[in-house]
Design a protein around this motif. Structure first.
Motif, PDB file in Angstrom:
ATOM      1  N   GLY A 191       0.812  -1.209   0.000  1.00  0.00           N
ATOM      2  CA  GLY A 191       0.000   0.000   0.000  1.00  0.00           C
ATOM      3  C   GLY A 191       0.840   1.251   0.000  1.00  0.00           C
ATOM      4  O   GLY A 191       1.919   1.293  -0.593  1.00  0.00           O
ATOM      5  N   THR A 192       0.344   2.275   0.696  1.00  0.00           N
ATOM      6  CA  THR A 192       0.945   3.603   0.671  1.00  0.00           C
ATOM      7  C   THR A 192       1.422   4.001   2.066  1.00  0.00           C
ATOM      8  O   THR A 192       0.776   3.703   3.067  1.00  0.00           O
ATOM      9  CB  THR A 192      -0.101   4.630   0.170  1.00  0.00           C
ATOM     10  OG1 THR A 192      -0.518   4.226  -1.140  1.00  0.00           O
ATOM     11  CG2 THR A 192       0.469   6.017   0.099  1.00  0.00           C
ATOM     12  N   LEU A 193       2.556   4.686   2.100  1.00  0.00           N
ATOM     13  CA  LEU A 193       3.122   5.200   3.340  1.00  0.00           C
ATOM     14  C   LEU A 193       3.598   6.621   3.074  1.00  0.00           C
ATOM     15  O   LEU A 193       4.314   6.863   2.096  1.00  0.00           O
ATOM     16  CB  LEU A 193       4.299   4.324   3.796  1.00  0.00           C
ATOM     17  CG  LEU A 193       4.990   4.707   5.095  1.00  0.00           C
ATOM     18  CD1 LEU A 193       4.049   4.497   6.283  1.00  0.00           C
ATOM     19  CD2 LEU A 193       6.249   3.876   5.293  1.00  0.00           C
ATOM     20  N   HIS A 194       3.197   7.554   3.919  1.00  0.00           N
ATOM     21  CA  HIS A 194       3.624   8.951   3.797  1.00  0.00           C
ATOM     22  C   HIS A 194       4.745   9.183   4.800  1.00  0.00           C
ATOM     23  O   HIS A 194       4.616   8.865   5.982  1.00  0.00           O
ATOM     24  CB  HIS A 194       2.455   9.889   4.076  1.00  0.00           C
ATOM     25  CG  HIS A 194       1.273   9.615   3.204  1.00  0.00           C
ATOM     26  ND1 HIS A 194       1.267   9.904   1.860  1.00  0.00           N
ATOM     27  CD2 HIS A 194       0.078   9.040   3.474  1.00  0.00           C
ATOM     28  CE1 HIS A 194       0.099   9.540   1.346  1.00  0.00           C
ATOM     29  NE2 HIS A 194      -0.635   9.002   2.308  1.00  0.00           N
ATOM     30  N   VAL A 195       5.861   9.747   4.313  1.00  0.00           N
ATOM     31  CA  VAL A 195       7.067   9.912   5.126  1.00  0.00           C
ATOM     32  C   VAL A 195       7.458  11.391   5.148  1.00  0.00           C
ATOM     33  O   VAL A 195       7.543  12.021   4.088  1.00  0.00           O
ATOM     34  CB  VAL A 195       8.221   9.060   4.541  1.00  0.00           C
ATOM     35  CG1 VAL A 195       9.472   9.189   5.378  1.00  0.00           C
ATOM     36  CG2 VAL A 195       7.807   7.606   4.429  1.00  0.00           C
ATOM     37  N   PRO A 196       7.723  11.957   6.335  1.00  0.00           N
ATOM     38  CA  PRO A 196       8.049  13.385   6.437  1.00  0.00           C
ATOM     39  C   PRO A 196       9.489  13.710   6.034  1.00  0.00           C
ATOM     40  O   PRO A 196      10.305  14.172   6.824  1.00  0.00           O
ATOM     41  CB  PRO A 196       7.790  13.706   7.907  1.00  0.00           C
ATOM     42  CG  PRO A 196       8.089  12.428   8.609  1.00  0.00           C
ATOM     43  CD  PRO A 196       7.654  11.345   7.667  1.00  0.00           C
ATOM     44  N   VAL A 197       9.772  13.451   4.759  1.00  0.00           N
ATOM     45  CA  VAL A 197      11.084  13.718   4.176  1.00  0.00           C
ATOM     46  C   VAL A 197      10.828  14.271   2.778  1.00  0.00           C
ATOM     47  O   VAL A 197       9.962  13.743   2.068  1.00  0.00           O
ATOM     48  CB  VAL A 197      11.923  12.422   4.082  1.00  0.00           C
ATOM     49  CG1 VAL A 197      13.214  12.645   3.337  1.00  0.00           C
ATOM     50  CG2 VAL A 197      12.198  11.865   5.464  1.00  0.00           C
ATOM     51  N   PRO A 198      11.540  15.317   2.343  1.00  0.00           N
ATOM     52  CA  PRO A 198      11.337  15.817   0.982  1.00  0.00           C
ATOM     53  C   PRO A 198      11.552  14.713  -0.052  1.00  0.00           C
ATOM     54  O   PRO A 198      12.354  13.803   0.149  1.00  0.00           O
ATOM     55  CB  PRO A 198      12.393  16.909   0.840  1.00  0.00           C
ATOM     56  CG  PRO A 198      12.700  17.331   2.240  1.00  0.00           C
ATOM     57  CD  PRO A 198      12.535  16.093   3.087  1.00  0.00           C
ATOM     58  N   SER A 199      10.830  14.813  -1.163  1.00  0.00           N
ATOM     59  CA  SER A 199      10.936  13.794  -2.216  1.00  0.00           C
ATOM     60  C   SER A 199      12.361  13.689  -2.727  1.00  0.00           C
ATOM     61  O   SER A 199      13.007  14.703  -2.993  1.00  0.00           O
ATOM     62  CB  SER A 199      10.018  14.140  -3.388  1.00  0.00           C
ATOM     63  OG  SER A 199       8.680  14.034  -2.980  1.00  0.00           O
ATOM     64  N   PRO A 200      12.855  12.443  -2.846  1.00  0.00           N
ATOM     65  CA  PRO A 200      14.220  12.267  -3.363  1.00  0.00           C
ATOM     66  C   PRO A 200      14.255  12.475  -4.874  1.00  0.00           C
ATOM     67  O   PRO A 200      13.215  12.540  -5.530  1.00  0.00           O
ATOM     68  CB  PRO A 200      14.532  10.814  -3.009  1.00  0.00           C
ATOM     69  CG  PRO A 200      13.203  10.143  -2.968  1.00  0.00           C
ATOM     70  CD  PRO A 200      12.228  11.172  -2.494  1.00  0.00           C
ATOM     71  N   GLU A 201      15.462  12.568  -5.401  1.00  0.00           N
ATOM     72  CA  GLU A 201      15.646  12.680  -6.846  1.00  0.00           C
ATOM     73  C   GLU A 201      15.140  11.401  -7.514  1.00  0.00           C
ATOM     74  O   GLU A 201      15.052  10.349  -6.867  1.00  0.00           O
ATOM     75  CB  GLU A 201      17.132  12.874  -7.158  1.00  0.00           C
ATOM     76  CG  GLU A 201      17.700  14.168  -6.614  1.00  0.00           C
ATOM     77  CD  GLU A 201      19.202  14.250  -6.807  1.00  0.00           C
ATOM     78  OE1 GLU A 201      19.759  13.502  -7.635  1.00  0.00           O
ATOM     79  OE2 GLU A 201      19.818  15.076  -6.115  1.00  0.00           O
ATOM     80  N   PRO A 202      14.826  11.466  -8.819  1.00  0.00           N
ATOM     81  CA  PRO A 202      14.379  10.249  -9.522  1.00  0.00           C
ATOM     82  C   PRO A 202      15.402   9.116  -9.376  1.00  0.00           C
ATOM     83  O   PRO A 202      16.604   9.362  -9.254  1.00  0.00           O
ATOM     84  CB  PRO A 202      14.277  10.703 -10.976  1.00  0.00           C
ATOM     85  CG  PRO A 202      14.088  12.183 -10.905  1.00  0.00           C
ATOM     86  CD  PRO A 202      14.850  12.629  -9.685  1.00  0.00           C
ATOM     87  N   ASP A 203      14.922   7.897  -9.381  1.00  0.00           N
ATOM     88  CA  ASP A 203      15.734   6.674  -9.241  1.00  0.00           C
ATOM     89  C   ASP A 203      16.343   6.511  -7.849  1.00  0.00           C
ATOM     90  O   ASP A 203      17.249   5.707  -7.673  1.00  0.00           O
ATOM     91  CB  ASP A 203      16.853   6.601 -10.290  1.00  0.00           C
ATOM     92  CG  ASP A 203      16.304   6.504 -11.694  1.00  0.00           C
ATOM     93  OD1 ASP A 203      15.198   5.940 -11.859  1.00  0.00           O
ATOM     94  OD2 ASP A 203      16.956   6.998 -12.623  1.00  0.00           O
ATOM     95  N   ARG A 204      15.869   7.267  -6.885  1.00  0.00           N
ATOM     96  CA  ARG A 204      16.331   7.094  -5.510  1.00  0.00           C
ATOM     97  C   ARG A 204      15.160   6.668  -4.646  1.00  0.00           C
ATOM     98  O   ARG A 204      14.021   6.980  -4.932  1.00  0.00           O
ATOM     99  CB  ARG A 204      16.950   8.375  -4.973  1.00  0.00           C
ATOM    100  CG  ARG A 204      18.252   8.680  -5.664  1.00  0.00           C
ATOM    101  CD  ARG A 204      18.971   9.766  -4.956  1.00  0.00           C
ATOM    102  NE  ARG A 204      20.243   9.998  -5.626  1.00  0.00           N
ATOM    103  CZ  ARG A 204      21.337  10.313  -4.999  1.00  0.00           C
ATOM    104  NH1 ARG A 204      21.335  10.446  -3.696  1.00  0.00           N
ATOM    105  NH2 ARG A 204      22.449  10.505  -5.648  1.00  0.00           N
ATOM    106  N   ARG A 205      15.479   5.960  -3.584  1.00  0.00           N
ATOM    107  CA  ARG A 205      14.478   5.525  -2.621  1.00  0.00           C
ATOM    108  C   ARG A 205      14.821   6.144  -1.276  1.00  0.00           C
ATOM    109  O   ARG A 205      15.774   6.909  -1.177  1.00  0.00           O
ATOM    110  CB  ARG A 205      14.480   3.989  -2.547  1.00  0.00           C
ATOM    111  CG  ARG A 205      14.340   3.353  -3.920  1.00  0.00           C
ATOM    112  CD  ARG A 205      13.240   2.400  -4.165  1.00  0.00           C
ATOM    113  NE  ARG A 205      12.616   1.707  -3.100  1.00  0.00           N
ATOM    114  CZ  ARG A 205      12.649   0.389  -2.937  1.00  0.00           C
ATOM    115  NH1 ARG A 205      13.338  -0.372  -3.762  1.00  0.00           N
ATOM    116  NH2 ARG A 205      11.978  -0.173  -1.966  1.00  0.00           N
TER     117      ARG A 205
END
Length: 192
Positions: free
Chosen positions: A137-151
């Motif tokens: 499912g979905t999880l919301h994390v309080p961290v700015p979105s990473p660059e593409p191809d990063r987790r």
């Protein structure tokens, strides 16, 4: 030699433990019977990505952390439980936590990482990343979105101690430090 200090308080609600710890900006992993939530702690309040306060009365276990400290709380009766606050700096442990816990002496520390499940989704809210995987499912994390191809990964520090009788080294404790982007991770789904 590295020393991990701790103070504890029994019979305390999670809201009171957060207030006593005095976190200004931290991440909280909150477990309730129905969900697992990652929240942002700002001035002692746990908030979801919509800035709504999370109902702490439903939580049975929490780990709240920043770079310097980690608060662990476990409910043992109704909405009260035991809170333990950990830090390498004893001065960062407030006296409002009633009991000293014997310090842990470690020979060294190792940084370790845990990859968070789910890939970052294109839609995002400022300061938050939405992770999704079809099976979980979905999880919301309080961290700015990473660059593409990063987790995203959880960062922790392991404390290595030595057993005095035989000299065996072991991980005696672990403290959470933060959440950060990983190095570039290939998308295996494209190659399957």
């Amino acid at each position: 030699m590295i020393t991990l200090h701790a103070r504890a308080h029994d019979g305390i609600t999670l809201a009171d433990a957060l207030a006593r710890a005095g976190f200004r900006n931290a991440v909280a992993l909150l477990s309730s019977p129905h969900e697992h939530v990652v929240a942002q702690v700002t001035d002692g309040a746990c908030r979801t990505r919509n800035s709504d306060p999370y109902p702490l009365e439903a939580v049975f276990e929490a780990r709240v952390f920043d770079q310097d400290r980690e608060l662990r709380w476990l409910c043992d009766s109704g909405t009260r439980g035991r809170a333990v606050l950990l830090s390498e700096d004893a001065d960062k442990l407030p006296a409002t936590f009633a009991a000293d816990v014997p310090p842990l002496a470690a020979e060294e520390t190792l940084e370790t990482h845990y990859l968070l499940w789910g890939r970052p989704q294109p839609q995002h809210q400022a300061g938050w990343t939405t992770l999704h995987t079809p099976r979980i499912g979905t999880l919301h994390v309080p961290v700015p979105s990473p660059e593409p191809d990063r987790r995203l990964r959880l960062v922790a520090r392991e404390y290595i101690s030595v057993e005095p009788d035989h000299g065996n080294a072991y991980v005696s404790e672990e403290r959470l430090l933060g959440i950060e982007p990983t190095e570039s991770v290939p998308d295996r789904r494209k190659h399957a």
